[in-house]
Design a protein around this motif. Structure first.
Motif, short mmCIF file in Angstrom:
data_model
loop_
_atom_site.label_atom_id
_atom_site.label_comp_id
_atom_site.label_asym_id
_atom_site.label_seq_id
_atom_site.Cartn_x
_atom_site.Cartn_y
_atom_site.Cartn_z
N GLY A 1 0.81 -1.21 0.00
CA GLY A 1 0.00 0.00 0.00
C GLY A 1 0.84 1.26 0.00
N ARG A 2 0.18 2.38 0.25
CA ARG A 2 0.87 3.66 0.34
C ARG A 2 1.68 3.69 1.62
NH1 ARG A 2 -2.18 7.32 -3.05
NH2 ARG A 2 -3.90 6.11 -3.89
N ALA A 3 2.97 3.96 1.52
CA ALA A 3 3.82 3.91 2.70
C ALA A 3 4.36 5.28 3.10
CB ALA A 3 4.99 2.95 2.46
N ILE A 4 4.79 6.05 2.11
CA ILE A 4 5.54 7.28 2.41
C ILE A 4 5.26 8.31 1.32
CG2 ILE A 4 7.68 6.62 1.17
CD1 ILE A 4 8.41 7.59 4.54
N GLY A 5 5.53 9.58 1.64
CA GLY A 5 5.33 10.63 0.65
C GLY A 5 6.33 10.53 -0.49
N SER A 6 6.03 11.22 -1.59
CA SER A 6 7.01 11.25 -2.68
C SER A 6 8.16 12.18 -2.28
CB SER A 6 6.35 11.73 -3.97
OG SER A 6 5.83 13.02 -3.78
N ASN A 7 7.93 13.02 -1.29
CA ASN A 7 8.95 13.81 -0.60
C ASN A 7 10.05 14.38 -1.50
OD1 ASN A 7 7.40 12.99 1.50
ND2 ASN A 7 8.97 11.90 2.63
N PRO A 8 9.67 15.23 -2.44
CA PRO A 8 10.67 15.77 -3.36
C PRO A 8 11.71 16.65 -2.67
CG PRO A 8 8.55 16.86 -3.67
CD PRO A 8 8.32 15.72 -2.74
N PHE A 9 12.90 16.60 -3.21
CA PHE A 9 13.93 17.53 -2.73
C PHE A 9 14.69 18.06 -3.94
CE2 PHE A 9 17.89 15.13 -3.25
CZ PHE A 9 17.45 13.82 -3.32
N PRO B 1 3.88 16.60 11.68
CA PRO B 1 3.41 15.21 11.57
C PRO B 1 4.25 14.40 10.57
CG PRO B 1 1.88 16.72 10.49
CD PRO B 1 2.90 17.56 11.18
N LEU B 2 4.28 13.09 10.77
CA LEU B 2 4.92 12.20 9.81
C LEU B 2 4.04 12.12 8.55
CD1 LEU B 2 5.94 9.21 12.14
CD2 LEU B 2 7.33 11.18 11.45
N ASP B 3 4.65 11.74 7.44
CA ASP B 3 3.89 11.56 6.19
C ASP B 3 2.61 10.76 6.43
OD1 ASP B 3 6.12 12.70 5.07
OD2 ASP B 3 6.61 11.03 3.75
N ALA B 4 2.75 9.67 7.19
CA ALA B 4 1.64 8.74 7.39
C ALA B 4 0.44 9.42 8.05
CB ALA B 4 2.09 7.55 8.23
N GLU B 5 0.68 10.55 8.70
CA GLU B 5 -0.39 11.25 9.41
C GLU B 5 -0.99 12.40 8.59
OE1 GLU B 5 2.00 10.34 13.59
OE2 GLU B 5 2.31 12.20 12.48
N ILE B 6 -0.52 12.55 7.35
CA ILE B 6 -0.95 13.68 6.52
C ILE B 6 -2.10 13.25 5.61
CG2 ILE B 6 -0.22 15.30 4.72
CD1 ILE B 6 2.61 15.08 5.91
N HIS C 1 -0.65 20.31 7.33
CA HIS C 1 0.49 20.59 8.24
C HIS C 1 1.82 20.06 7.68
CE1 HIS C 1 -2.05 22.19 11.40
NE2 HIS C 1 -2.88 21.19 11.18
N LEU C 2 2.11 20.43 6.44
CA LEU C 2 3.36 19.99 5.81
C LEU C 2 4.57 20.71 6.45
CD1 LEU C 2 2.51 19.80 2.01
CD2 LEU C 2 2.19 18.09 3.80
N THR C 3 5.72 20.11 6.23
CA THR C 3 6.97 20.70 6.73
C THR C 3 7.98 20.76 5.59
OG1 THR C 3 7.61 18.47 7.46
CG2 THR C 3 6.63 19.90 9.10
#
Lengths: 365, 365
Positions: free
Chosen positions: B158-166, B254-259, B271-273
């Motif tokens: 399933g969905r685990a983590i954000g795509s979290n671009p940098f 919050p962690l990705d999983a909580e977004i 509540h992104l960071t």
């Protein structure tokens, strides 16, 4: 051809002084020799065997050929409250990097965030070992190195850029650390032996032959002639190119393309560049809260459902954490070829004790 | 089913004040509305259309649903000479990030290296736009964000983590900048439409269905139900996990999983960071030398031989550089659906002038 995998079980606490003594006989200062031996052992301990004692003979060979200076008189070219540029004077990468790491930690402790750049260095082993040490229990670390060209560009025919590994690390309480160490290559060079041993084709998009043609045949060309493809196409390639910014470009060292080969140009100096960036966690929030969230993130990853038969999800750094625990309890398993090389090097400079250190021969299945 | 691709040619200098006026009517402060409109335009200008005006309606919708505050009263939670932690109070990501960027640049100018962390923020568009601005002509920049979970773990269902671009960026003289902007996904979500339009299967290892089964069929499930696989397996996944260290863990968000989902949970705050790290080049070496080496690196990449028929090797940031030059000369090409949405939003709050701005309709081949 399937060959037997023979290894020796070695206690870490015996191996390090033994290797350091050999290095000292070759002329390295005793303190520097201990740093070098410890960093190599640390890679083996963490299961990153491609960057452990398997490299020992290569370093000594470079010393003999005059391309690696056995003394490492690190000097500071410039520094500020939170930055420094060090000159490794072509000595051991481990020694200048240990110094850079200590300076980066000290500066980050006083000034929140620090960036230390290193030039005229040499191979520093595994990036993850350095990021892990730099992060310790209270910092976020970012470490990287440049390297000779070995990775192809997307659509390219030859060696374009270094594998340029970098590592990020952060404290994670009872789970040790979150620590990612990646290079730009789709497959590590050392794995070619494994595919040959099993006579198994490579997965696609991993290797080019010296003619620039993609191949899945592990016998297509000589081991050293394979050209690594970047992982994730332009993404892996882009990461390697940008590592040049943090290493060669900031320090003023040579570009990857100008670096001779570690293994093939044994008589040529590499002048590698590295960097050590540390961020003190307490600058932003209480350490205990940060570590609590690291642990929470890891526990979340461990809770993720996986396909039938698939391994549970691991956090970055978990394989190394598991390997380290086993190695410190049960000792290291060093391949016979490496043991033979260590023995020969020890004998050639009159270092005794090899027989006592390598007394447990094992035939692995 | 092949559909005609209709676009409007628009002048950037007309589009930005038009969009800003709409945002102002919805209650955003005029200065903040200009920042938001400019950041969206910048993404379209650079050819990163997935993060440009195609998102405009979504932001307005979130404002209407109360999950995105139309005012962004940025406050400083803590700061030091070279660091800061900002609170975006759930306002526009663009506004708090522009503030963070300015603080990071000012601190790095005075103190060599700076790290600014942001919490209680929202979607900030394209990471590369921010790194590019932060780097400017004299700094090395490192910028990243966390995001809702959309990427699967290796072997995961399933969905685990954000795509979290940098993004990493650095000045490159006549070539603009070296700038890499990558997310952890093997394929951008927007490309699903392209594969559907051409009725073409996905390449392998890009998408899972909602059942956790890997698929190459672009019609396997609803657009929003596809689960992204990480690029490069554990490497892409590891990059995304480590981005949590630099974003949620350092800022205490919050962690990705909580977004909640940006597109599906329109009434829930994210509540992104994010973070903005800048290193002043002159701390380490003269800027002209650094830029000379950037140009030299780029010219080397351009000189690399490629396979017959393959495109020449590009440097990270080159596609954006080319797109920007064309857009500023010839205007932007905005898809008809986006133009229609902009027109409706403008009409609904009494903003005139759409007919004059969108007066060049083009049918693309």
């Amino acid at each position: 051809m399937e060959v037997t995998d023979v290894r020796y079980r070695v206690e870490v606490s015996k191996l390090i002084p033994f290797a350091a003594e050999i290095l000292t006989k070759y002329g390295e200062d005793p303190e520097d020799a201990a740093i070098t031996a410890e960093a190599l052992a640390e890679a083996d301990i963490c299961g990153v065997r491609s960057h452990g004692f398997v490299r020992f003979g290569q370093y000594i060979n470079r010393v003999k050929q005059g391309s690696l200076a056995v003394k490492t008189p690190v000097s500071i070219i410039s520094e500020s409250r939170n930055t420094a540029l060090l000159d490794g004077h072509n000595g051991f990468g481990f020694v200048v990097c240990q110094k850079a790491l200590e300076i980066a930690r000290a500066k980050a402790e006083k000034s929140n965030i620090a960036f230390v750049s290193v030039k005229n260095s040499n191979h520093f082993g595994a990036a993850g070992i350095w990021a892990s040490r730099l992060a310790g229990r209270d910092m976020v670390a970012f470490v990287g190195t440049n390297a000779e060209p070995i990775v192809s560009a997307p659509g390219g025919l030859g060696r374009a850029i270094g594998s340029n590994p970098f590592s990020w690390a952060a404290p994670a309480g009872k789970y040790g650390q979150l620590c990612l160490d990646i290079s730009a290559g789709a497959m590590a060079q050392g794995k070619i032996w494994e595919y040959r041993r099993l006579n198994k084709p490579f997965p696609p998009h991993c290797w080019l032959g010296p003619d620039g043609v993609e191949t899945t045949d592990p016998f297509y060309t000589d081991f050293a002639e394979f050209i690594m493809m970047p992982f994730g196409g332009h993404k892996g390639f882009g990461l390697a190119v940008m590592m040049e910014v943090f290493t060669s470009l900031l320090s003023g060292g040579p570009l990857d393309a100008e670096i001779p080969s570690l293994a093939r140009d044994m008589d040529k100096q590499q002048h590698l560049t590295q960097f050590f960036c540390a961020i003190s966690v307490e600058t932003f929030r209480p350490l205990a809260e940060f570590v609590g969230d690291s642990e929470r993130l890891i526990e979340y990853l461990h809770s993720l459902p996986v396909k039938e038969g698939a391994a549970p999800v691991m956090y970055p750094g978990e394989p190394e954490f598991i390997s380290r625990r086993a190695a410190l309890k049960d000792g290291l398993l060093i391949p016979e070829t490496v043991v033979r090389e260590l023995n020969e090097l020890a004998e050639s400079v009159g270092v005794a004790g090899a027989a006592q250190i390598f007394d447990q021969r094992l035939e692995m299945s």
